[in-house]
Design a protein around this motif. Structure first.
Motif, PDB file in Angstrom:
ATOM      1  N   PRO A  24      52.416  36.313  48.208  1.00  0.00           N
ATOM      2  CA  PRO A  24      52.446  37.574  47.459  1.00  0.00           C
ATOM      3  C   PRO A  24      51.494  37.520  46.259  1.00  0.00           C
ATOM      4  CG  PRO A  24      54.670  36.749  47.864  1.00  0.00           C
ATOM      5  CD  PRO A  24      53.726  35.648  48.214  1.00  0.00           C
ATOM      6  N   TYR A  25      50.912  38.645  45.941  1.00  0.00           N
ATOM      7  CA  TYR A  25      50.059  38.731  44.751  1.00  0.00           C
ATOM      8  C   TYR A  25      50.202  40.115  44.129  1.00  0.00           C
ATOM      9  CZ  TYR A  25      46.834  41.358  47.750  1.00  0.00           C
ATOM     10  OH  TYR A  25      46.286  42.285  48.593  1.00  0.00           O
ATOM     11  N   ARG A  26      49.928  40.192  42.845  1.00  0.00           N
ATOM     12  CA  ARG A  26      49.976  41.449  42.109  1.00  0.00           C
ATOM     13  C   ARG A  26      48.875  41.461  41.063  1.00  0.00           C
ATOM     14  NH1 ARG A  26      52.960  42.187  45.656  1.00  0.00           N
ATOM     15  NH2 ARG A  26      55.030  43.184  45.695  1.00  0.00           N
ATOM     16  N   LEU A  27      48.231  42.602  40.905  1.00  0.00           N
ATOM     17  CA  LEU A  27      47.290  42.777  39.817  1.00  0.00           C
ATOM     18  C   LEU A  27      48.047  43.182  38.557  1.00  0.00           C
ATOM     19  CD1 LEU A  27      45.284  42.889  42.253  1.00  0.00           C
ATOM     20  CD2 LEU A  27      43.906  44.421  40.840  1.00  0.00           C
ATOM     21  N   LEU A  28      47.577  42.696  37.427  1.00  0.00           N
ATOM     22  CA  LEU A  28      48.187  43.008  36.142  1.00  0.00           C
ATOM     23  C   LEU A  28      47.114  43.534  35.205  1.00  0.00           C
ATOM     24  CD1 LEU A  28      50.530  42.815  34.023  1.00  0.00           C
ATOM     25  CD2 LEU A  28      49.665  40.503  33.520  1.00  0.00           C
ATOM     26  N   LEU A  29      47.278  44.785  34.753  1.00  0.00           N
ATOM     27  CA  LEU A  29      46.335  45.329  33.782  1.00  0.00           C
ATOM     28  C   LEU A  29      46.652  44.758  32.403  1.00  0.00           C
ATOM     29  CD1 LEU A  29      45.730  49.095  34.623  1.00  0.00           C
ATOM     30  CD2 LEU A  29      44.257  47.126  35.042  1.00  0.00           C
ATOM     31  N   THR A  30      45.624  44.250  31.721  1.00  0.00           N
ATOM     32  CA  THR A  30      45.787  43.635  30.410  1.00  0.00           C
ATOM     33  C   THR A  30      44.863  44.304  29.393  1.00  0.00           C
ATOM     34  OG1 THR A  30      44.089  41.981  30.889  1.00  0.00           O
ATOM     35  CG2 THR A  30      46.366  41.407  31.447  1.00  0.00           C
ATOM     36  N   ILE A  42      47.060  38.297  39.062  1.00  0.00           N
ATOM     37  CA  ILE A  42      45.626  38.470  38.833  1.00  0.00           C
ATOM     38  C   ILE A  42      45.435  39.419  37.650  1.00  0.00           C
ATOM     39  CG2 ILE A  42      43.411  39.071  39.880  1.00  0.00           C
ATOM     40  CD1 ILE A  42      44.855  38.873  42.624  1.00  0.00           C
ATOM     41  N   PRO A  43      45.270  38.885  36.451  1.00  0.00           N
ATOM     42  CA  PRO A  43      45.054  39.760  35.295  1.00  0.00           C
ATOM     43  C   PRO A  43      43.659  40.371  35.332  1.00  0.00           C
ATOM     44  CG  PRO A  43      45.821  37.553  34.652  1.00  0.00           C
ATOM     45  CD  PRO A  43      45.344  37.474  36.059  1.00  0.00           C
ATOM     46  N   ALA A  44      43.566  41.609  34.877  1.00  0.00           N
ATOM     47  CA  ALA A  44      42.269  42.296  34.829  1.00  0.00           C
ATOM     48  C   ALA A  44      42.334  43.402  33.795  1.00  0.00           C
ATOM     49  CB  ALA A  44      41.907  42.875  36.190  1.00  0.00           C
ATOM     50  N   GLN A  45      41.247  43.566  33.074  1.00  0.00           N
ATOM     51  CA  GLN A  45      41.140  44.706  32.178  1.00  0.00           C
ATOM     52  C   GLN A  45      40.731  45.936  32.997  1.00  0.00           C
ATOM     53  OE1 GLN A  45      39.445  43.990  28.094  1.00  0.00           O
ATOM     54  NE2 GLN A  45      38.728  42.105  29.053  1.00  0.00           N
ATOM     55  N   ALA A  46      40.901  47.090  32.405  1.00  0.00           N
ATOM     56  CA  ALA A  46      40.568  48.339  33.092  1.00  0.00           C
ATOM     57  C   ALA A  46      39.063  48.582  33.011  1.00  0.00           C
ATOM     58  CB  ALA A  46      41.319  49.505  32.464  1.00  0.00           C
ATOM     59  N   SER A  47      38.310  47.750  33.735  1.00  0.00           N
ATOM     60  CA  SER A  47      36.852  47.882  33.746  1.00  0.00           C
ATOM     61  C   SER A  47      36.330  47.560  35.135  1.00  0.00           C
ATOM     62  CB  SER A  47      36.210  46.945  32.721  1.00  0.00           C
ATOM     63  OG  SER A  47      36.338  45.592  33.124  1.00  0.00           O
ATOM     64  N   GLU A  48      35.187  48.091  35.466  1.00  0.00           N
ATOM     65  CA  GLU A  48      34.612  47.858  36.798  1.00  0.00           C
ATOM     66  C   GLU A  48      34.320  46.384  37.053  1.00  0.00           C
ATOM     67  OE1 GLU A  48      31.724  47.372  39.956  1.00  0.00           O
ATOM     68  OE2 GLU A  48      31.405  46.932  37.816  1.00  0.00           O
ATOM     69  N   PRO A  49      33.734  45.631  36.105  1.00  0.00           N
ATOM     70  CA  PRO A  49      33.491  44.206  36.358  1.00  0.00           C
ATOM     71  C   PRO A  49      34.771  43.416  36.620  1.00  0.00           C
ATOM     72  CG  PRO A  49      32.178  44.962  34.505  1.00  0.00           C
ATOM     73  CD  PRO A  49      33.143  46.056  34.810  1.00  0.00           C
TER      74      PRO A  49
END
Length: 222
Positions: free
Chosen positions: A136-142, A105-112
């Motif tokens: 299994p799942y992992r968040l990925l900061l992008t 699950i890619p996500a930027q470092a932002s609240e939205p």
């Protein structure tokens, strides 16, 4: 292994991450199928610019996924399948989640972005309950800033507060990730052993550890 890349929000680096991992798996000798379910078909266009031996990229309409996936699985022509999910929340996503060995699950470092990541996590948990299958799942900061910022600290704090597993590796905002869609060259070729190339290799090592059962509980890096 079957790896899906999921986000119900656009612009988080989902397709970029999927392309990087699929390309690196192929470059290290695996037979890889990348299923492009994203409505923009970004990866199908990327793959035509600089084909990689061992990597097959096929754009598929969401409604065709179930039958297509069954045929490909039965044929056994690939070592790994990477799936770039649509950037929207739809029924196909649940079909893909149910078949995944790992959901990234890619996500930027932002609240939205983090809010949308939590929506995907909730969907994964629902599928787990329905299928009685561990997913299994992992968040990925992008697109992370090279220097640690208050925004990045907020992201780490929020993920820790929610008890969300994440990769130690983060993808920094680098030109190599953008340039790959211009020249077709993945970062591990354009920046071998450094920068974006080193990040992709480190991320793949973590992915293989998670699926292999060597890192079931990755802690948030401080």
């Amino acid at each position: 292994m079957i790896i899906s890349f999921a986000s119900s929000k656009g612009g988080v680096g989902k397709s970029t991450t999927c392309a990087c991992i699929a390309a690196e798996l192929a470059l290290t000798g695996s037979r890889v199928l990348l299923i492009d379910l994203d409505q923009n078909k970004t990866l199908a266009r990327w793959a035509r610019k600089a084909p990689i031996d061992g990597l097959t990229v096929l754009p598929i309409e969401s409604k065709e996924f179930g039958e297509f996936f069954r045929k490909q699985s039965a044929a056994g022509n690939y070592d790994h399948i990477c799936i770039d999910l649509p950037g929207t929340r739809e029924a196909t996503m649940f079909k893909v989640l149910a078949r995944s060995d790992l959901v990234i699950i890619p996500a930027q470092a932002s609240e939205p972005d983090l809010r949308e990541a939590l929506v995907v996590v909730s969907d994964i948990r629902d599928v787990r309950e329905e299928t009685q299958r561990p997913i299994p799942y992992r968040l990925l900061l992008t697109k992370v800033f090279p220097l640690r910022s208050r925004v990045t600290d907020f992201a780490y704090q929020e993920m820790e507060r929610h008890g969300l597993p994440m990769f130690r590796t983060a993808l920094v905002e680098r030109s190599a990730y953008r340039e790959m869609f211009l020249n077709g060259q993945p970062p591990t070729q354009g920046e071998a052993g450094k920068g974006a190339g080193a990040e992709v290799q480190a991320l793949l090592a973590e992915i293989q550890a998670v699926i292999g059962g060597d890192a079931d509980t990755l802690r948030i890096a401080s």
